[in-house]
Scaffold this motif. Sequence first.
Motif, PDB file in Angstrom:
ATOM      1  N   ALA A  51      41.476  24.151  47.398  1.00 31.87           N
ATOM      2  CA  ALA A  51      41.450  25.455  45.525  1.00 31.87           C
ATOM      3  C   ALA A  51      42.171  23.659  44.412  1.00 31.87           C
ATOM      4  O   ALA A  51      42.867  22.962  44.883  1.00 31.87           O
ATOM      5  CB  ALA A  51      42.136  26.144  45.232  1.00 31.87           C
ATOM      6  N   ALA A  93      44.593  35.784  44.942  1.00 31.67           N
ATOM      7  CA  ALA A  93      43.291  35.968  45.972  1.00 31.67           C
ATOM      8  C   ALA A  93      43.440  37.519  45.888  1.00 31.67           C
ATOM      9  O   ALA A  93      44.434  38.417  45.835  1.00 31.67           O
ATOM     10  CB  ALA A  93      43.345  35.126  46.989  1.00 31.67           C
ATOM     11  N   PRO A  94      42.051  37.948  46.202  1.00 32.91           N
ATOM     12  CA  PRO A  94      40.951  36.889  45.735  1.00 32.91           C
ATOM     13  C   PRO A  94      40.657  36.457  44.628  1.00 32.91           C
ATOM     14  O   PRO A  94      40.400  36.982  43.493  1.00 32.91           O
ATOM     15  CB  PRO A  94      39.541  37.820  47.202  1.00 32.91           C
ATOM     16  N   VAL A  95      40.041  35.098  44.398  1.00 27.48           N
ATOM     17  CA  VAL A  95      39.471  34.397  43.279  1.00 27.48           C
ATOM     18  C   VAL A  95      38.346  33.684  43.191  1.00 27.48           C
ATOM     19  O   VAL A  95      38.217  33.227  44.442  1.00 27.48           O
ATOM     20  CB  VAL A  95      41.121  33.956  42.580  1.00 27.48           C
ATOM     21  N   PRO A  96      37.611  33.079  43.056  1.00 28.75           N
ATOM     22  CA  PRO A  96      36.370  32.180  43.723  1.00 28.75           C
ATOM     23  C   PRO A  96      36.547  31.069  44.590  1.00 28.75           C
ATOM     24  O   PRO A  96      36.394  30.392  45.178  1.00 28.75           O
ATOM     25  CB  PRO A  96      35.555  32.110  42.018  1.00 28.75           C
ATOM     26  N   GLU A  97      37.678  30.320  43.822  1.00 23.61           N
ATOM     27  CA  GLU A  97      38.603  29.650  44.644  1.00 23.61           C
ATOM     28  C   GLU A  97      39.234  29.859  45.923  1.00 23.61           C
ATOM     29  O   GLU A  97      39.051  28.858  46.867  1.00 23.61           O
ATOM     30  CB  GLU A  97      38.863  28.063  43.684  1.00 23.61           C
ATOM     31  N   PRO A  99      38.675  32.939  48.192  1.00 21.97           N
ATOM     32  CA  PRO A  99      38.198  34.122  48.362  1.00 21.97           C
ATOM     33  C   PRO A  99      38.933  35.264  49.440  1.00 21.97           C
ATOM     34  O   PRO A  99      38.991  36.245  49.280  1.00 21.97           O
ATOM     35  CB  PRO A  99      37.021  34.204  49.296  1.00 21.97           C
ATOM     36  N   ASP A 100      39.541  34.481  49.845  1.00 20.08           N
ATOM     37  CA  ASP A 100      40.552  34.582  51.699  1.00 20.08           C
ATOM     38  C   ASP A 100      42.152  34.008  51.378  1.00 20.08           C
ATOM     39  O   ASP A 100      41.705  32.798  52.203  1.00 20.08           O
ATOM     40  CB  ASP A 100      39.942  34.698  52.804  1.00 20.08           C
TER      41      ASP A 100
END
Length: 109
Positions: A51, A93-97, A99-100
């Motif tokens: 990220a 997390a999860p966030v777009p950058e 996700p896991d």
Amino acid sequence: MQKYYYVLASQRFLLEEEPMEEVLKERTRHYHEQEKEIDFWVVRQPAFLEASQMSEVKAKCPQPAVAIISTNPQFITWLKLRLEYVLTGEFQAPVPEIPDALASVAAVS
């Protein structure tokens, strides 16, 4: 969204030079005795380092890296005090950058 805390170091340091297997086995045993759910994971080549907000952290850590990730900040603080030569931090997390939180990236040969 969950907040995760981590200890990050080179694979060589964390898995070969330090007795982490023993420490984590003892922690796991303790959690089972207390009927507590496991809240930590060992992740080789953690994907969260990819990220953009983690670029400075990734640059500071020798590769290949290993992270111990937890939802328990006290456990990560305890590891930092015990291990000394590690990086610590947190992310959500999860966030777009990311996700896991527990994903790893394939090692590049």
